[in-house]
Scaffold this motif. Sequence first.
Motif, PDB file in Angstrom:
ATOM      1  N   PHE A 237      24.792  20.553  49.958  1.00 11.09           N
ATOM      2  CA  PHE A 237      25.289  21.375  48.847  1.00 11.09           C
ATOM      3  C   PHE A 237      25.683  22.766  49.353  1.00 11.09           C
ATOM      4  O   PHE A 237      26.726  23.314  48.982  1.00 11.09           O
ATOM      5  CB  PHE A 237      24.250  21.462  47.718  1.00 11.09           C
ATOM      6  CG  PHE A 237      24.781  22.188  46.522  1.00 11.09           C
ATOM      7  CD1 PHE A 237      25.764  21.612  45.726  1.00 11.09           C
ATOM      8  CD2 PHE A 237      24.330  23.462  46.207  1.00 11.09           C
ATOM      9  CE1 PHE A 237      26.294  22.295  44.626  1.00 11.09           C
ATOM     10  CE2 PHE A 237      24.855  24.160  45.108  1.00 11.09           C
ATOM     11  CZ  PHE A 237      25.837  23.568  44.316  1.00 11.09           C
ATOM     12  N   ALA A 238      24.856  23.317  50.265  1.00  7.75           N
ATOM     13  CA  ALA A 238      25.176  24.646  50.821  1.00  7.75           C
ATOM     14  C   ALA A 238      26.500  24.581  51.578  1.00  7.75           C
ATOM     15  O   ALA A 238      27.336  25.491  51.475  1.00  7.75           O
ATOM     16  CB  ALA A 238      24.049  25.113  51.740  1.00  7.75           C
ATOM     17  N   ALA A 239      26.729  23.496  52.314  1.00 10.81           N
ATOM     18  CA  ALA A 239      27.988  23.368  53.075  1.00 10.81           C
ATOM     19  C   ALA A 239      29.178  23.214  52.125  1.00 10.81           C
ATOM     20  O   ALA A 239      30.255  23.764  52.363  1.00 10.81           O
ATOM     21  CB  ALA A 239      27.899  22.185  54.034  1.00 10.81           C
ATOM     22  N   LEU A 240      28.975  22.494  51.031  1.00  3.50           N
ATOM     23  CA  LEU A 240      30.059  22.352  50.043  1.00  3.50           C
ATOM     24  C   LEU A 240      30.428  23.721  49.471  1.00  3.50           C
ATOM     25  O   LEU A 240      31.612  24.067  49.351  1.00  3.50           O
ATOM     26  CB  LEU A 240      29.623  21.423  48.901  1.00  3.50           C
ATOM     27  CG  LEU A 240      29.736  19.921  49.164  1.00  3.50           C
ATOM     28  CD1 LEU A 240      28.956  19.131  48.112  1.00  3.50           C
ATOM     29  CD2 LEU A 240      31.198  19.476  49.169  1.00  3.50           C
ATOM     30  N   LYS A 241      29.398  24.521  49.163  1.00  3.87           N
ATOM     31  CA  LYS A 241      29.652  25.860  48.609  1.00  3.87           C
ATOM     32  C   LYS A 241      30.386  26.727  49.646  1.00  3.87           C
ATOM     33  O   LYS A 241      31.309  27.461  49.318  1.00  3.87           O
ATOM     34  CB  LYS A 241      28.323  26.564  48.265  1.00  3.87           C
ATOM     35  CG  LYS A 241      27.636  26.070  47.035  1.00  3.87           C
ATOM     36  CD  LYS A 241      28.298  26.494  45.759  1.00  3.87           C
ATOM     37  CE  LYS A 241      27.952  27.911  45.323  1.00  3.87           C
ATOM     38  NZ  LYS A 241      28.676  28.234  44.066  1.00  3.87           N
ATOM     39  N   ARG A 242      29.902  26.607  50.895  1.00  2.43           N
ATOM     40  CA  ARG A 242      30.478  27.420  51.971  1.00  2.43           C
ATOM     41  C   ARG A 242      31.979  27.141  52.117  1.00  2.43           C
ATOM     42  O   ARG A 242      32.775  28.035  52.289  1.00  2.43           O
ATOM     43  CB  ARG A 242      29.723  27.072  53.263  1.00  2.43           C
ATOM     44  CG  ARG A 242      29.798  28.090  54.333  1.00  2.43           C
ATOM     45  CD  ARG A 242      28.616  28.065  55.305  1.00  2.43           C
ATOM     46  NE  ARG A 242      28.132  26.757  55.695  1.00  2.43           N
ATOM     47  CZ  ARG A 242      26.890  26.320  55.452  1.00  2.43           C
ATOM     48  NH1 ARG A 242      26.024  27.083  54.813  1.00  2.43           N
ATOM     49  NH2 ARG A 242      26.518  25.114  55.851  1.00  2.43           N
ATOM     50  N   HIS A 243      32.352  25.879  52.050  1.00  5.60           N
ATOM     51  CA  HIS A 243      33.739  25.528  52.376  1.00  5.60           C
ATOM     52  C   HIS A 243      34.645  25.382  51.165  1.00  5.60           C
ATOM     53  O   HIS A 243      35.860  25.461  51.295  1.00  5.60           O
ATOM     54  CB  HIS A 243      33.764  24.257  53.233  1.00  5.60           C
ATOM     55  CG  HIS A 243      33.028  24.438  54.526  1.00  5.60           C
ATOM     56  ND1 HIS A 243      33.438  25.332  55.488  1.00  5.60           N
ATOM     57  CD2 HIS A 243      31.874  23.893  54.992  1.00  5.60           C
ATOM     58  CE1 HIS A 243      32.582  25.321  56.494  1.00  5.60           C
ATOM     59  NE2 HIS A 243      31.614  24.458  56.213  1.00  5.60           N
ATOM     60  N   PHE A 244      34.063  25.143  49.986  1.00 10.02           N
ATOM     61  CA  PHE A 244      34.912  24.958  48.798  1.00 10.02           C
ATOM     62  C   PHE A 244      34.676  26.032  47.738  1.00 10.02           C
ATOM     63  O   PHE A 244      35.340  26.024  46.704  1.00 10.02           O
ATOM     64  CB  PHE A 244      34.689  23.561  48.193  1.00 10.02           C
ATOM     65  CG  PHE A 244      35.266  22.451  49.029  1.00 10.02           C
ATOM     66  CD1 PHE A 244      36.591  22.038  48.846  1.00 10.02           C
ATOM     67  CD2 PHE A 244      34.509  21.805  49.990  1.00 10.02           C
ATOM     68  CE1 PHE A 244      37.136  21.017  49.612  1.00 10.02           C
ATOM     69  CE2 PHE A 244      35.042  20.782  50.766  1.00 10.02           C
ATOM     70  CZ  PHE A 244      36.357  20.388  50.577  1.00 10.02           C
ATOM     71  N   GLY A 245      33.704  26.927  47.988  1.00  5.81           N
ATOM     72  CA  GLY A 245      33.454  28.016  47.048  1.00  5.81           C
ATOM     73  C   GLY A 245      33.115  27.494  45.662  1.00  5.81           C
ATOM     74  O   GLY A 245      32.281  26.599  45.506  1.00  5.81           O
ATOM     75  N   ASN A 246      33.785  28.033  44.657  1.00 10.09           N
ATOM     76  CA  ASN A 246      33.499  27.612  43.282  1.00 10.09           C
ATOM     77  C   ASN A 246      34.323  26.398  42.877  1.00 10.09           C
ATOM     78  O   ASN A 246      34.255  25.969  41.725  1.00 10.09           O
ATOM     79  CB  ASN A 246      33.784  28.762  42.308  1.00 10.09           C
ATOM     80  CG  ASN A 246      32.749  29.847  42.470  1.00 10.09           C
ATOM     81  OD1 ASN A 246      31.607  29.561  42.843  1.00 10.09           O
ATOM     82  ND2 ASN A 246      33.142  31.079  42.219  1.00 10.09           N
TER      83      ASN A 246
END
Length: 378
Positions: A237-246
């Motif tokens: 989930f942290a990686a998804l946030k890092r690369h796709f933001g909101n």
Amino acid sequence: MAATQRIIDFLATRRPEGPCLVLDLDIVADNFRAFRRALPDSAIFYAVKANPAPEILRLLATMGSNFDCASVAEIEMALDAGATPARISFGNTIKKERDVARAHALGVSLFAVDCEEEVEKVARAAPGARVFCRVLTDGEGAEWPLSRKFGCVPAMAIDVLAHAHDLGLTATGVSFHVGSQQINTEAWDSALSDAAFVFNTLAERGIVLTLVNMGGGFPTRYLKDVPSAEAYGRSIFAALKRHFGNRIPETIIEPGRGMVGDAGVIKAEVVLVSKKSAEDDKRWVFLDIGKFGGLAETMDEAIRYPIVTKRDGDRMEPCVLAGPTCDSADVLYEKKPYPLPISLTVGDEVLIEGTGAYTTTYSAVAFNGFEPLRSYVI
Ligand SMILES: Cc1ncc(COP(=O)(O)O)c(C=O)c1O
């Protein structure tokens, strides 16, 4: 995960003859719930190849799972278990065009590709379908890596998906697999960075992707502890946030090993204990199951299964562990000999734990006349 009480009771009362896998469905249900808790926003597509027993597919279909299928036969198994075609993905990047057509006729509309040639097959045989393009990963950190054979570099994935779009398919997203038995919870990070790059580049061309298929890779506990599903969920989930933001896209996970590996135990028997010379410091212990009877993942000694015997309190000494067939490749552990009780003798039963995934299907042919691995799902 050691044998559950239900497995122990089954073996004690049924006393099945010959090697067999006994798999406890309660553990599969627990694993499914753990994945759902760990990644609540991701759809779960169980990788049928890990263990296609109808009881497992039925349970998972009832619990709301979707299914990642590698062939038309697996698609039919998922449908028989109660899945609707909308809950099935044809996830193999290497398909015959007539199999794409059969899947399409069965109602399946989601296909994996990793090159323009495969896109053309899908466009001809399943017009209008959704396709996702698999990108290569390095498999670093995985005990059973899947790198090289599947996927293309991200720059090529852009062309593959643009080609799909031009041919009237829905270019839906990107997939990857970080390698099976992936011990590093951070392994998804660089693949998600690649996926974001493909998303952003295609968006500039007016092609809006919506799906990231994050594959399998979630481990089973063999001899060493592995991180929990929750730890993988947090890191992904942290990686998804890092690369796709909101703008986190729709996501899929495809657990195979992590769903069923620790639910199964193989019961086997010692057939022979011998030495090659009087001075030999290592025994050879031969079981009635080996590489061709379901333990194919001992290839290169990649997967080391926990083995439990009734003599485990006795002195342990390393031995070469081998299967029963007349093929010299049928050796499980020799480079790194396996410690087993010195008192172990012919006829002793052994329990090989963590064998719910990638065992029965690998033993579908009766090599040397040994029957395919029997399986009891309880
Ligand atoms: C496309 C795809 N998805 C999922 C899986 C399941 O992987 P795992 O058993 O590591 O969860 C595999 C395994 O080969 C695969 O090829």
